[in-house]
Design an enzyme around this catalytic site. Structure first.
Site, mmCIF file in Angstrom:
data_model
loop_
_atom_site.group_PDB
_atom_site.id
_atom_site.type_symbol
_atom_site.label_atom_id
_atom_site.label_comp_id
_atom_site.label_asym_id
_atom_site.label_seq_id
_atom_site.Cartn_x
_atom_site.Cartn_y
_atom_site.Cartn_z
ATOM 1 C CB SER A 144 -0.897 0.000 1.242
ATOM 2 O OG SER A 144 -1.512 1.250 1.439
ATOM 3 C CE1 TYR B 202 -4.294 -2.147 4.802
ATOM 4 C CE2 TYR B 202 -3.624 0.084 4.227
ATOM 5 C CZ TYR B 202 -3.998 -1.187 3.848
ATOM 6 O OH TYR B 202 -4.061 -1.519 2.521
#
Length: 350
Positions: free
Chosen positions: A142, A167
């Site tokens: 990501s 995350y």
């Protein structure tokens, strides 16, 4: 060629499984269909792929009526025993790992979910790849890993060691775990740092999805940092194209890599990292304007301060993917948003 695609009831995995099946590969898709967001959307994706969801039972394959070379298994990647059985049964040639516990803000209030899926689950993927010596593992990272980095456009050749959410930290951990397996077991691994993916069948926890719903209903939308943010929005078809191209070419060692000046994106092991974005950041307010144009209605905007875990800007340096894979995104913001809103109205009968 037999390929495992994880997260096929999810946004990107749904499209990747269909694309690979269309190309003639034998596809096994897995997903645990968790309740992080409305499962009706997840079941809808499976039904659109020809999977009869009425017949779903844990760990039992159901094959598509639209793609005879695609079968789906409801399975949790964090279940070690079931993952070991999956790999030993199917002995995949390649793995495209897209399953994860998503969401930046959710990770602040539900951290243990990320350790289970994104760390233990990814370890099970790596162990499966090791035991059968897959030819290539491609996995989703990501743009969140860039965290406090402010040197834009973000380059995979720069360090990314200061994530600002759990995350992001879990995705950075995936990259490091993958490198260790590439180094120890000579498994080709490629990590793709996705930049704000949007489009039809998207995730309802994403801002553009919430914005479209609110604009249509005439309810206010919350815009953080007073709208002074920009994102490298990337249409899902462009993401899928990049994944397919990368999957077809296993990572190789970089002969120029040296420990005295280590390149974070490559290694002496068969390990690579790439950004995959649009390489054209859009201000959030401009993105909202595109939604307004597609919906045909003005947004009611509620400007708020910056939220914890957010970053001001994302901007992908796409040099490597462009040069090595001739990858060039094709979808402009307004076209992509128009397609999303058209799907949104159809899916929700608006």
């Amino acid at each position: 060629m037999k390929i495992l695609v994880t997260g096929t009831a999810g946004f990107i995995g749904f499209f990747v499984a269909q694309r690979l099946a269309n190309l003639g590969f034998d596809i096994v898709g897995v997903d645990n269909i968790n309740t992080y967001y409305d499962t009706a959307l997840k079941y809808g994706r499976l039904e659109a792929s020809g999977i009869n969801t009425a017949n779903l039972q844990d760990n039992q394959p159901v094959c598509s009526t639209l793609y005879p070379n695609y079968c789906f298994i409801k399975l949790d990647i964090a279940d070690r025993a079931q993952m070991e059985n999956l790999f030993s049964t199917y002995r995949f040639d390649a793995v495209c790992h897209l399953a994860a516990q998503a969401g930046v803000r959710y990770s602040i209030t539900n951290p243990h979910d990320y350790a289970l899926s994104n760390l233990s689950g990814f370890l099970n993927i790596l162990e499966g790849c090791r035991t059968i010596q897959v030819k290539h593992l491609v996995y989703a990272s990501s743009s969140s890993v860039y965290g406090l980095n402010s040197n834009t456009p973000f380059s995979v050749h720069q360090g990314a060691d200061h994530p600002v959410s759990l995350y992001a930290a879990s995705k950075k951990s995936n990259e490091m775990m993958a490198h260790s397996y590439s180094h120890l077991y000579n498994i080709p691994t490629t990590g793709l740092r996705f930049f704000t993916v949007y489009g039809p069948w998207g995730r309802p926890d994403m801002a553009y999805f919430k914005f479209a719903d609110a604009i249509i209903k005439g309810t206010p939308i919350d815009v953080y940092n007073n709208g002074e943010m920009q994102r490298d929005f990337t249409y899902v078809d462009d993401i899928v194209e990049g994944i397919i191209r990368v999957l077809d070419r296993p990572a190789t060692p970089n002969p120029s890599w040296h420990s005295n000046d280590p390149d974070p994106a490559t290694s002496s092991a068969p390990y690579r990292l790439y950004n995959i974005g649009n390489s054209s950041p859009v201000k959030l307010m401009h993105f909202i304007e595109a939604l307004e144009n597609a919906v045909g209605k003005k947004a009611v905007v509620n400007l708020l301060p910056m939220q914890a875990g957010d970053v001001l800007s994302t901007d992908a340096d796409m040099t490597d993917l462009e040069q090595e894979f001739q990858y060039h995104p094709q979808t402009d913001i307004q076209s992509g948003i128009d397609r999303f809103v058209s799907w949104f109205r159809d899916f929700y009968n608006i």
